[in-house]
Scaffold this active site. Sequence first.
Site, PDB file in Angstrom:
ATOM      1  N   ASP A  11       0.845  -1.189   0.000  1.00 29.36           N
ATOM      2  CA  ASP A  11       0.000   0.000   0.000  1.00 29.36           C
ATOM      3  C   ASP A  11       0.888   1.251   0.000  1.00 29.36           C
ATOM      4  O   ASP A  11       2.111   1.165   0.161  1.00 29.36           O
ATOM      5  CB  ASP A  11      -0.956  -0.004   1.199  1.00 29.36           C
ATOM      6  CG  ASP A  11      -0.228  -0.042   2.538  1.00 29.36           C
ATOM      7  OD1 ASP A  11       1.014   0.094   2.560  1.00 29.36           O
ATOM      8  OD2 ASP A  11      -0.903  -0.201   3.566  1.00 29.36           O
TER       9      ASP A  11
ATOM     10  N   ASP B 267      -3.485   4.284   2.314  1.00 28.89           N
ATOM     11  CA  ASP B 267      -3.924   4.675   3.651  1.00 28.89           C
ATOM     12  C   ASP B 267      -3.707   6.176   3.786  1.00 28.89           C
ATOM     13  O   ASP B 267      -2.569   6.659   3.653  1.00 28.89           O
ATOM     14  CB  ASP B 267      -3.116   3.947   4.735  1.00 28.89           C
ATOM     15  CG  ASP B 267      -3.488   2.480   4.841  1.00 28.89           C
ATOM     16  OD1 ASP B 267      -4.491   2.072   4.219  1.00 28.89           O
ATOM     17  OD2 ASP B 267      -2.768   1.740   5.546  1.00 28.89           O
TER      18      ASP B 267
ATOM     19  N   TYR C  20       7.183  -9.759  11.715  1.00 28.67           N
ATOM     20  CA  TYR C  20       6.989  -8.391  11.206  1.00 28.67           C
ATOM     21  C   TYR C  20       5.589  -7.940  11.624  1.00 28.67           C
ATOM     22  O   TYR C  20       4.625  -8.142  10.909  1.00 28.67           O
ATOM     23  CB  TYR C  20       7.119  -8.410   9.681  1.00 28.67           C
ATOM     24  CG  TYR C  20       7.209  -7.050   9.006  1.00 28.67           C
ATOM     25  CD1 TYR C  20       8.416  -6.606   8.474  1.00 28.67           C
ATOM     26  CD2 TYR C  20       6.091  -6.226   8.862  1.00 28.67           C
ATOM     27  CE1 TYR C  20       8.506  -5.379   7.829  1.00 28.67           C
ATOM     28  CE2 TYR C  20       6.180  -4.998   8.232  1.00 28.67           C
ATOM     29  CZ  TYR C  20       7.392  -4.582   7.712  1.00 28.67           C
ATOM     30  OH  TYR C  20       7.485  -3.355   7.081  1.00 28.67           O
TER      31      TYR C  20
END
Length: 613
Positions: free
Chosen positions: A101, A155, A225
């Site tokens: 993203d 985002d 992660y």
Amino acid sequence: MTTEKGYLGVTPPISTGESSEREKEVTATLMEELRRQNTFESVEEARNREIVLGRVAAVVKKFVRQVSLSRGLSEAAASAAGGKIFTFGSYRLGVHGPSSDIDTLCVVPKHVSREDFFEVFEPMLKDVEGATEVSGVPEAFVPIIKAKISGIPLDFLMARLALSSIPDDLTLKDDNLLRNLDDRCVRSLNGSRVNDEILRLVPNVHVYRDSLRCIKLWAQRRAIYSNVNGFLGGVAWAILVARICQLYPNAIAGAIVSRFFIIMYQWSWPQPVLLKQIEEGPLQVRVWNPKLYPADRSHRMPIITPAYPAMCSTHNVTASTQMIVTEEFKKGADIVDKVIVGTASWSELFTKHDFFHKYRYYLQVIASTGDADLQIKWSGTVESRIRQLVMKLEYVDSLILAHPFIKGFEQISHCISDDEVRKVALGDVSDVIRKRTKAELEEVEGASTVHSTTFYIGLAIEPKQPGAVGPRRLDISYPTTEFTKLVKMWEKYDEAKMGIVVRNIKSSALPDYVFDEGERQPKPTLKRPKTGKGSSKSSNTSPDLPNKKRKSESDAPLHHPDDLLPGLSMSAVSSGDNNGIFAPNLKTAVDIKSPQLPFGENVSVATGTVGAQ
């Protein structure tokens, strides 16, 4: 860029030497492997991202202009009010992949409010060419709008500066821009400011990007992660790799990656990782300082952001997750050492994690609702609290560690009765329910759809002590009950609509969806209890389910005959010296031969005491 000291960072470099011919060879093979692993996007995909960002930049200006006019500004003043986007995260650092993203910060002037962001900008985004899945989350810790434009996920955050207009040449470097901003705006600006500062503080951006791309892929494959679950998030990994680049300013990616694992395995935690000395600034805000704040002293692996105000990017790390990450550093160091000497290939570094093969017992945390949008918020709330459950489990006797998996598994189940709804919320999804389609519910009275997200925690249990007799019991009813109380304290919790269940299962009862195709080993033939029922009857702590009516106590699920106490209480079945209870291969630091830097390089240069300023 170097400081007046002649080097970047808080200590001198460990080595300023150039990389060897062998390191150049392994760097070439590393880049080939990263391409094979599909970590780079194509030229066409990169161009598409630029086109989408161009559209977004135009919409932000249009948004600011529209709000300005509604506030009574003139046409000229409204057009001059500006508005600008800044990217951050993996895209800004130049290490994004094909499906990554784009984290996008929308900077607006002081007369544009956060309410405008959700009430005006969000609908405008929905009208952008190619826009789908636009949804705002105004109540988030950092308020956000998630969207997908031309297939690219974005985002959006917003920051309102104390300026009457936002010029096109604005940069965010000046700390004074943070004056008179609310906490949410400071947090929103922080991502972009931190990324810019990281890139400014590395000696070679190209080498840094290649190295970080490798470490990100490794951390994702090894399932470490995730900031929310107590591991390291994107910012923390970015800072760690930047620090190694500072310590080896003339090295190339293969050499950086090799040193990364050795130095991080040997790092003297809680010694902080800093890219520069911590600075004071113009705001009355808290800057990370363990000498002043007890909470900062409790951070186990402090990795400090380089932009003012300095913050700890790893405050979620627990004793268990620190142990797991340290073990992975050691494994990574061993593999890269073999790569350097030619007895292993880079692909071995990126081998998938073994989380669902590693433990004999697991906890399932199942969050469920009957609505897709509500499920996003409820499962996110539950996930954000799982770290608290892990910390409570760490105090249980006989438990070596509690290992949270980094993501939940989502399921949509179409149920034709209240009993099926209850079973699904308990994690008992039969093949019949799993295969049923939504279309099959249309003519069924009382049918409903359940959205569930299941999170997993692996439990590493101490081996049975020599000479010990009789069954052992592991009681985790207190931490699991406290956890369910905690998630129900969410101000929007509604017991009629939201379910939360914590239950233990054996590894043999793990559902197929947690494994890749062909990954699961054939199940061993097990001695079954007399009831003929399997682990679906495991003890359930707090079976609070989304349901149309509250079930009576007589409807509660039965306990498995082996579950002697609430939560998880096991009467171990005799099977070898460990009495049937598996413990992973976790050795103490004394038992493990520590990986070493090449002759003449001293890790203590990097881990020498550096106090918070």
